[in-house]
Structure formats: structure tokens, C-alpha cells
Design a protein around this motif. Structure first.
Motif, mmCIF file in Angstrom:
data_model
loop_
_atom_site.group_PDB
_atom_site.id
_atom_site.type_symbol
_atom_site.label_atom_id
_atom_site.label_comp_id
_atom_site.label_asym_id
_atom_site.label_seq_id
_atom_site.Cartn_x
_atom_site.Cartn_y
_atom_site.Cartn_z
ATOM 1 N N LEU A 158 0.878 -1.178 0.175
ATOM 2 C CA LEU A 158 -0.076 0.041 -0.020
ATOM 3 C C LEU A 158 1.061 1.262 -0.103
ATOM 4 O O LEU A 158 0.699 2.169 -0.673
ATOM 5 N N ALA A 159 2.026 1.458 0.912
ATOM 6 C CA ALA A 159 2.891 2.549 0.914
ATOM 7 C C ALA A 159 3.791 2.538 -0.114
ATOM 8 O O ALA A 159 3.879 3.928 -0.534
ATOM 9 N N ASP A 160 3.935 1.625 -0.932
ATOM 10 C CA ASP A 160 4.353 1.706 -2.371
ATOM 11 C C ASP A 160 3.598 2.497 -3.100
ATOM 12 O O ASP A 160 4.310 3.271 -3.956
ATOM 13 N N ALA A 161 2.397 2.232 -3.334
ATOM 14 C CA ALA A 161 1.619 2.999 -4.164
ATOM 15 C C ALA A 161 1.036 4.306 -3.765
ATOM 16 O O ALA A 161 0.890 5.341 -4.420
ATOM 17 N N ILE A 166 1.791 6.978 6.243
ATOM 18 C CA ILE A 166 2.868 7.036 6.954
ATOM 19 C C ILE A 166 2.912 6.523 8.434
ATOM 20 O O ILE A 166 4.178 6.303 8.814
ATOM 21 N N GLY A 167 1.789 6.042 8.950
ATOM 22 C CA GLY A 167 1.620 5.498 10.320
ATOM 23 C C GLY A 167 0.355 4.323 10.222
ATOM 24 O O GLY A 167 -0.280 4.379 9.351
ATOM 25 N N VAL A 168 0.444 3.750 11.450
ATOM 26 C CA VAL A 168 -0.214 2.513 11.646
ATOM 27 C C VAL A 168 -0.897 2.583 12.993
ATOM 28 O O VAL A 168 -0.083 2.599 13.824
ATOM 29 N N LYS A 169 -2.237 2.417 13.133
ATOM 30 C CA LYS A 169 -2.927 2.435 14.381
ATOM 31 C C LYS A 169 -3.072 0.848 14.352
ATOM 32 O O LYS A 169 -3.888 0.231 13.845
ATOM 33 N N TYR A 170 -2.309 0.183 15.135
ATOM 34 C CA TYR A 170 -2.213 -1.449 15.178
ATOM 35 C C TYR A 170 -2.924 -1.956 16.534
ATOM 36 O O TYR A 170 -2.494 -1.411 17.685
ATOM 37 N N ALA A 171 -4.119 -2.449 16.134
ATOM 38 C CA ALA A 171 -4.941 -2.970 17.034
ATOM 39 C C ALA A 171 -5.575 -4.535 17.454
ATOM 40 O O ALA A 171 -6.665 -4.579 18.128
ATOM 41 N N VAL A 172 -4.511 -5.230 17.088
ATOM 42 C CA VAL A 172 -4.519 -6.405 17.220
ATOM 43 C C VAL A 172 -4.103 -6.955 18.725
ATOM 44 O O VAL A 172 -2.746 -6.719 18.782
ATOM 45 N N PHE A 190 7.418 3.265 8.949
ATOM 46 C CA PHE A 190 5.978 3.846 9.440
ATOM 47 C C PHE A 190 6.227 4.172 10.857
ATOM 48 O O PHE A 190 7.168 3.570 11.652
ATOM 49 N N VAL A 191 5.198 5.211 11.521
ATOM 50 C CA VAL A 191 5.211 5.278 12.736
ATOM 51 C C VAL A 191 4.165 4.499 13.305
ATOM 52 O O VAL A 191 3.070 4.264 12.724
ATOM 53 N N TRP A 192 4.663 3.670 14.239
ATOM 54 C CA TRP A 192 3.442 2.516 14.727
ATOM 55 C C TRP A 192 3.151 2.996 16.201
ATOM 56 O O TRP A 192 3.766 3.544 16.962
ATOM 57 N N VAL A 193 1.579 3.062 15.984
ATOM 58 C CA VAL A 193 0.845 3.530 17.271
ATOM 59 C C VAL A 193 0.227 2.431 17.712
ATOM 60 O O VAL A 193 -0.472 1.516 17.126
ATOM 61 N N ALA A 194 0.290 2.182 19.114
ATOM 62 C CA ALA A 194 -0.353 0.983 19.864
ATOM 63 C C ALA A 194 -1.641 1.343 20.006
ATOM 64 O O ALA A 194 -2.096 2.358 20.637
#
Length: 303
Positions: A158-161, A166-172, A190-194
Motif C-alpha cells: 500500500l505504501a509503495d503505491a 505514514i503510520g499505523v494504528k495497530y489494534a490486534v 512507518f510510525v507505529w501507534v499502539a
């Protein structure tokens, strides 16, 4: 827009990412004055990243008109004191329209809610986000990932396209899965957001996150800031002291599949006299016996 132009947005994600509640008036409409006052309280408390139309803001219970109103109120009240990460979602045309509206009123980023659909393919997930991110190349874009089946390579694709992802809200709720996903996607890219707030922040920071989302911050901004300061300095014992302080509050929010996630926050705000306790279905207001427990917890915090 070059990646350099997104440095402000990237820095804003590596912080306490507040998810403001949406207060309702007695007639059930969005309470504009209470909303402004709650945003102002966050700003005055030192919060500089705001997500209007997040899940703590009851995104899925708001009408399209109300979601636009919430974005406008937040941007206007922030007045440049915070970076605005507006929540968008639903079908692609609706999400695109919401993202463009957010851009037009002054938001700097959009968070794309997880696609609510019974059949989500890996490539379809990329296509969904690509359509939204591609419609607002000027904005930073942050996918909100709750799908444990999604592979990190898909995010990289996705980011290649779309270089504005720029960031991800990862909620698993799985710190080991998060660590693997981030490395498969590109830990430094990416900036990784918990995305599961303070209860998961220490474990996710140990695996590479540099920011976390918060609903509790509506109630006690200083508590959330205490945690991120401890995590930034690598002081995990201090972070876990904050964790212990908020444990019961967050357990009440997480109980029964997070049925009362927003309810507990609004109950705490009600106990402080800051807004009404009402939430919209399919959420519910707290029973009387639990209201007193929330009030007692909050009374023990230095707010």
C-alpha cells in the motif's frame, strides 16, 4: 508531497493520540459547547494530537452530518494547537468524501477505520485504502488495523503505491503478532501507534511502537502523559505503575467484548461534571452499581 513534508504528522503520531468523546445534549444531538470544552481541556492538559471520529467518539453511531460537524468543531477549537487526525470509513465514496472534507477544513491526517465487511481479502484491503489515500495525497494516512489475518507485506505494498501512508494504528491484541507485522511491513518506514491504548502500550513500545491511542486521556490527560514519558525514557517500571493505576478502569472498558468501552469514559466525565453520560445504541449507559465504582476510581486520580 515528499516524505519530508510529513515530518510534523509523523511526530504527532509518536505521542498520546487522543480519541475525544462525542458528548450528546439532552435532546440527543451533538452537544457543541460541551464538545468544544472537552477538546479545550485536552489541549490545556498538554495533548497535541486529536482524532475526531474515532471509536471512543462513537464513529459508527454518528450520522454523516454529525461526523462532519465533529471534525469541524475539533479543528476549529484546536486552532492550530494540535495536529488533527480525522477518522474516516464506511464505503469508499463515503470515506473519500470524509477525507476530502477533513482536508478542506484543516485536518492534517486521516485515520482509516478498519473495513466493516464480512469478506475482506488481503488485496481488497490494499485496494480499499489505496482509493482513500490516493484521493488526499496532501494528507498523512493512518490505517487502523484490527485484522489479525492481514500480512505486513500488504501494508508495504500500500505504501509503495501511496507514500502518504505514514503510520499505523495497530489494534490486534497480540504483542508478538504486532512485532512480526511491523518488521514485515518495515519497522522504520512507518510510525507505529499502539491502537489498544494504555493497557497494551508498554508491550507494544517494547516491540517498536512510539505512540499510543487513548480514550482515558479524556478523563485524565496527565495520567496518559505520565505513561508516554516513562515509555519514551525506557522506564518500564514507571510505565507499569501507571498501568496499575488505571488497570481497573480499563478492565471495565474491556469487559464483555468492550461493550462499555465508551460508556465508562463518559461515566467518568459525568462524575467530573464535564458532560452527560449518554451513549447511543448499540452501546448502553452503565448500571447504577458500576457508576459508583467508576466515580470512585476517578476520585483516586489526581485530576
Amino acid at each position: 508531497m515528499s516524505s519530508v513534508a510529513f515530518e510534523t504528522q509523523r511526530a504527532a503520531l509518536a505521542d498520546v493520540v487522543a480519541i475525544p468523546v462525542t458528548p450528546f445534549a439532552e435532546d440527543g444531538a451533538v452537544d457543541r459547547s460541551a464538545h468544544r470544552a472537552l477538546v479545550r481541556r485536552l489541549l490545556d492538559g498538554g495533548i497535541t494530537t486529536l482524532t475526531p471520529n474515532g471509536n471512543t467518539g462513537e464513529f459508527y453511531a454518528l450520522t454523516p452530518e454529525e461526523r462532519r460537524l465533529v471534525t469541524e468543531l475539533t479543528v476549529d477549537e484546536a486552532g492550530g494547537r494540535a495536529v488533527i487526525l480525522a477518522g474516516v470509513g464506511h464505503d469508499v465514496p463515503t470515506a473519500v468524501a470524509s477525507a476530502r472534507h477533513a482536508r478542506d477544513v484543516g485536518a492534517q491526517m486521516v485515520m482509516v477505520h478498519q473495513p466493516v465487511h464480512p469478506y475482506v481479502s488481503q488485496s481488497g484491503w490494499v485496494d480499499y485504502h489505496r482509493a482513500i489515500a490516493g484521493s488526499v495525497p496532501e494528507l498523512g494516512v493512518v490505517p487502523y488495523i484490527r485484522n489479525a489475518q492481514l500480512h505486513g507485506e500488504r501494508l508495504a505494498e500500500l505504501a509503495d503505491a501511496c507514500p502518504n501512508v505514514i503510520g499505523v494504528k495497530y489494534a490486534v491484541p497480540d504483542a508478538a503478532r504486532f512485532a512480526a507485522f511491523a518488521r514485515d511491513a518495515g519497522l522504520e518506514r512507518f510510525v507505529w501507534v499502539a491502537g489498544l491504548a494504555e493497557p497494551y502500550a508498554p508491550s507494544y513500545f517494547s516491540a517498536g511502537a512510539t505512540g499510543f491511542t487513548s480514550g482515558l486521556v479524556n478523563v485524565a490527560p496527565a495520567v496518559s502523559l505520565n505513561m508516554i514519558e516513562a515509555l519514551r525514557s525506557g522506564d518500564y517500571p514507571a510505565a507499569m505503575k501507571v498501568w496499575e493505576q488505571i488497570r481497573r478502569f480499563e478492565e471495565l472498558r474491556a469487559a464483555n467484548g468492550s461493550a462499555d468501552n465508551v460508556t465508562v469514559v463518559k461515566e467518568a466525565l459525568s462524575a467530573l461534571g464535564l458532560c452527560r453520560r449518554e451513549v447511543r445504541p448499540p452501546s448502553r449507559s452503565l448500571p447504577e452499581d458500576e457508576r459508583s465504582e467508576v466515580a470512585a476510581i476517578v476520585a483516586g486520580w489526581s485530576i
